[in-house]
Design a protein around this motif. Structure first.
Motif, PDB file in Angstrom:
ATOM      1  N   GLN A 147      -8.149   3.654 -12.408  1.00 55.47           N
ATOM      2  CA  GLN A 147      -9.259   4.609 -12.447  1.00 55.47           C
ATOM      3  C   GLN A 147      -9.075   5.648 -13.557  1.00 55.47           C
ATOM      4  O   GLN A 147      -9.794   6.639 -13.616  1.00 55.47           O
ATOM      5  N   SER A 167       3.490   4.007  -2.509  1.00 53.89           N
ATOM      6  CA  SER A 167       3.275   4.887  -3.660  1.00 53.89           C
ATOM      7  C   SER A 167       2.996   4.090  -4.927  1.00 53.89           C
ATOM      8  O   SER A 167       2.222   4.521  -5.786  1.00 53.89           O
ATOM      9  N   TYR A 168       3.615   2.902  -5.047  1.00 58.86           N
ATOM     10  CA  TYR A 168       3.372   2.069  -6.230  1.00 58.86           C
ATOM     11  C   TYR A 168       1.907   1.629  -6.265  1.00 58.86           C
ATOM     12  O   TYR A 168       1.243   1.725  -7.300  1.00 58.86           O
ATOM     13  N   ALA A 169       1.419   1.159  -5.134  1.00 60.97           N
ATOM     14  CA  ALA A 169       0.027   0.709  -5.066  1.00 60.97           C
ATOM     15  C   ALA A 169      -0.925   1.865  -5.335  1.00 60.97           C
ATOM     16  O   ALA A 169      -1.938   1.712  -6.037  1.00 60.97           O
ATOM     17  N   HIS A 170      -0.619   3.034  -4.790  1.00 63.38           N
ATOM     18  CA  HIS A 170      -1.469   4.202  -5.015  1.00 63.38           C
ATOM     19  C   HIS A 170      -1.521   4.561  -6.501  1.00 63.38           C
ATOM     20  O   HIS A 170      -2.590   4.844  -7.054  1.00 63.38           O
ATOM     21  N   SER A 171      -0.363   4.526  -7.132  1.00 68.93           N
ATOM     22  CA  SER A 171      -0.308   4.867  -8.559  1.00 68.93           C
ATOM     23  C   SER A 171      -1.016   3.813  -9.407  1.00 68.93           C
ATOM     24  O   SER A 171      -1.631   4.129 -10.425  1.00 68.93           O
ATOM     25  N   TRP A 172      -0.881   2.556  -9.020  1.00 71.07           N
ATOM     26  CA  TRP A 172      -1.564   1.490  -9.759  1.00 71.07           C
ATOM     27  C   TRP A 172      -3.080   1.661  -9.710  1.00 71.07           C
ATOM     28  O   TRP A 172      -3.765   1.520 -10.720  1.00 71.07           O
ATOM     29  N   LYS A 173      -3.589   1.991  -8.532  1.00 73.40           N
ATOM     30  CA  LYS A 173      -5.038   2.223  -8.398  1.00 73.40           C
ATOM     31  C   LYS A 173      -5.467   3.436  -9.210  1.00 73.40           C
ATOM     32  O   LYS A 173      -6.531   3.438  -9.838  1.00 73.40           O
ATOM     33  N   ALA A 174      -4.623   4.462  -9.216  1.00 72.99           N
ATOM     34  CA  ALA A 174      -4.932   5.652 -10.003  1.00 72.99           C
ATOM     35  C   ALA A 174      -4.986   5.315 -11.481  1.00 72.99           C
ATOM     36  O   ALA A 174      -5.824   5.825 -12.229  1.00 72.99           O
ATOM     37  N   GLN A 231      -6.687   7.732 -13.963  1.00 72.15           N
ATOM     38  CA  GLN A 231      -6.189   9.008 -13.463  1.00 72.15           C
ATOM     39  C   GLN A 231      -4.703   9.113 -13.781  1.00 72.15           C
ATOM     40  O   GLN A 231      -4.037   8.100 -13.962  1.00 72.15           O
ATOM     41  N   SER A 261       0.817  -1.230   0.000  1.00 73.17           N
ATOM     42  CA  SER A 261       0.000   0.000   0.000  1.00 73.17           C
ATOM     43  C   SER A 261       0.848   1.276   0.000  1.00 73.17           C
ATOM     44  O   SER A 261       0.491   2.275   0.634  1.00 73.17           O
TER      45      SER A 261
END
Length: 596
Positions: A590, A580-587, A592, A578
């Motif tokens: 979506q 920065s990599y995970a955040h970017s993957w979710k973005a 984004q 969880s």
């Protein structure tokens, strides 16, 4: 002593370039140098013969046959020698020009990449390249004139000494002021030329901005043409005014020196006329003296002028020797370790600090990472994170200021630089688009062995370039680029595939790819990564990319920021953490914008 040594080094370079023709050249110069004294003596014989023959009418013709025939023969031999000398000089000039270029090109490719990061290096390269060939040829010509005119002057010296021993000294006095003027202004011109190197490089830069295709579109859309033209003309105006001021002062100095030389010449001729009126010299003596003194003065000026030119050329060639003496900082060890044919452990980067020459900020700061042997590793991160810098260090273009890089637990500096680089194939972020055929473009990845058509085609298939190549009018024989006639341009993505094929053509155990799919669309990218997994199987490969969808296929992923590793693991491990990599993957999912 240093200046003399430099001149001897320059002469050695010239003889190495011209080979055995140097001796032919010297022989012709010696011959041409001795001809004038023969002509002068025959002139005296002819004039004295005319004085005797004219009262005898036709019966006196026999007295003139020998001097006339001799002068005609010398003139013919002189023309033949001059023609032969012209051809030899042209041959020498071509050889010298090519040899100097060879020295500069070899030295440029021999030096470390760090040299290219400093303005001082570019100034030195500009100074060496800008004048080296021209000055070398001028030095060759000056030495030739010095030798030829020296022989002629010695002959005239002997002739004049028969009338008075002080006459050669008078010649020297009459020409010394001109020599002094040349020396002074040679130094002033050299000093101006060296000090204005940055300005002259700026004019070349703006000239490129106004004439090169790579910037043509942006120059037009932003209407930069007049802006660059104005700056170019402003710099050229300053340089032009400075140079013309130097030339004006030099011309005034030469005028004064020439006036003094004419006064000396007039005094010598008046003395000889006075001797003739007293019956101490014949008309032939008067003709011989006039030619000998006049030629002697001309030869003396030429000799001193040649010495001045040699001095000036030596000043400029000092830049060439300074450039050729630069030594790479990255040297092979005295006893290099043998390179492994295949990596067993991998590449380890431990506590590496690095900043580019002249920079105060760290490009890499306490960097630690491990590239396991035979695995596919990816590094992602924002622009300026140091990803491309890492590739340069792995290729040993630079040496870290602190820390170390190990290849199978041995430091990179323990291996031969050439052997280390032969183990690596690279696609840089901005690959070169070579003006060459498709086959040559690809085969440049490994020119140490003959070009293999099957390898070329296999590399094109691996890079996904074959479809593009098959559409070209001559396929693999098509000349790429539009700089030359019949060349064909490609799109950015097509050029990138050709560059990638070049990287794959070199069948190296280490593969380093920097943004290999930046010019490809998402569908082509998925197809590419599938092929790459097959190509890189069993090899140690590193992929630098901004695209998470591409990085997720790697065995190991590093997230890099500000020259350091902030996260690492497999795709699933990074999602689970969880960060920065995970955040970017979710973005990304979506739709984004992604920021790593």
């Amino acid at each position: 002593m240093t200046r003399l040594r430099r001149l001897l080094q320059a002469f050695q370079i010239l003889t190495e370039a011209a080979g055995k023709w140097t001796w032919v050249w010297l022989g012709l110069l010696l011959w041409q140098g001795l001809l004038p004294v023969g002509t002068v003596y025959l002139t005296k014989t002819l004039v004295d013969g005319l004085v005797v023959a004219l009262p005898l009418g036709t019966q006196g013709i026999s007295l003139l046959i020998w001097p006339v025939t001799g002068m005609a023969s010398l003139l013919l031999l002189g023309e033949l020698g001059q023609s032969a000398l012209g051809w030899v000089r042209a041959y020498q000039a071509e050889r010298v020009r090519d040899y100097i270029s060879l020295l500069i090109h070899r030295q440029s490719t021999r030096l470390d990449l760090a040299f290219y990061e400093t303005p001082n290096y570019h100034d030195q390269l500009h100074q060496a390249r800008g004048e080296a060939s021209q000055r070398s040829l001028a030095l060759l010509e000056s030495w030739g004139q010095l030798f030829q005119n020296g022989m002629s002057f010695l002959s005239m010296f002997v002739v004049l000494s028969t009338y008075a021993l002080w006459l050669p000294l008078l010649l020297l006095i009459g020409t010394l002021p001109a020599f002094y003027v040349l020396l002074v202004f040679n130094r002033q011109h050299y000093r101006w030329w060296k000090e204005t190197t940055p300005e002259r490089r700026w004019t070349e830069y703006y000239d490129l901005m106004l004439t090169q295709k790579v910037v043509a579109a942006e120059v037009r859309i932003f209407d930069l043409g007049e802006h660059f033209t104005t700056i170019y003309q402003s710099i050229r105006k300053t340089l032009r005014q400075q140079r013309l001021r130097l030339l004006r002062n030099q011309s005034l100095g030469r005028l004064g020196a020439s006036a003094l030389g004419l006064g000396v010449s007039g005094a010598a001729m008046a003395w000889m006329f006075w001797r003739s009126l007293q019956g101490l010299a014949s008309l032939g003596d008067l003709a011989l003296f006039y030619q000998a003194f006049n030629r002697g003065q001309t030869l003396m000026r030429s000799l001193l002028g040649s010495l001045s030119e040699i001095h000036q050329s030596g000043l400029f060639l000092e830049n060439l020797f300074t450039f050729l003496q630069l030594e790479p900082q990255l040297q092979d060890p005295k006893s290099p370790k043998p390179m492994p044919s295949k990596l067993e452990r991998g590449i380890e980067v431990e506590g590496v600090y690095f900043r580019y020459p002249g920079s105060q900020s760290w490009a890499l700061e306490n960097l630690d990472l491990f590239l396991p042997a035979g695995k596919f590793t990816a590094i992602i991160g924002d622009n300026g994170a140091g990803k491309s810098t890492l590739i340069k260090l792995l290729c040993r273009f630079y040496q870290p200021e602190r820390g170390r890089i190990l290849l199978d637990q041995s430091k990179l500096e323990e291996f031969s630089v050439e052997e280390l680089r032969s183990m690596i194939t690279v696609l840089f972020q901005w690959p070169v688009n070579y003006q060459a055929t498709v086959t040559e473009n690809i085969a440049m990845g490994d020119l140490k062995s003959p070009i293999e058509e099957t390898r070329v085609r296999a590399a094109a298939v691996m890079a996904g370039a074959e479809e593009t190549i098959n559409r070209l009018h001559q396929r693999y024989d098509t000349l790429l680029g539009t700089a030359f006639v019949k060349g064909t341009d490609l799109s950015g993505g097509e050029w990138q595939r050709i560059a990638l094929a070049r990287a794959f053509y070199r069948q190296a155990p280490i593969i380093l790819l920097d943004e290999p799919t930046s010019a490809l669309d998402p569908w082509a990218e998925l197809e590419w990564v599938s092929r790459f997994r097959k190509v890189s199987e069993g090899k140690t490969s590193l992929l630098i990319t901004h695209r998470l969808n591409l990085a997720r296929h790697a065995d190991l992923i590093y997230v890099m920021r500000n020259g350091q590793i902030v996260e690492s693991g497999s795709h699933n491990e990074l999602l689970a953490s969880s960060g920065s990599y995970a955040h970017s993957w979710k973005a990304q999912l979506q739709q984004q914008p992604i920021a790593i």
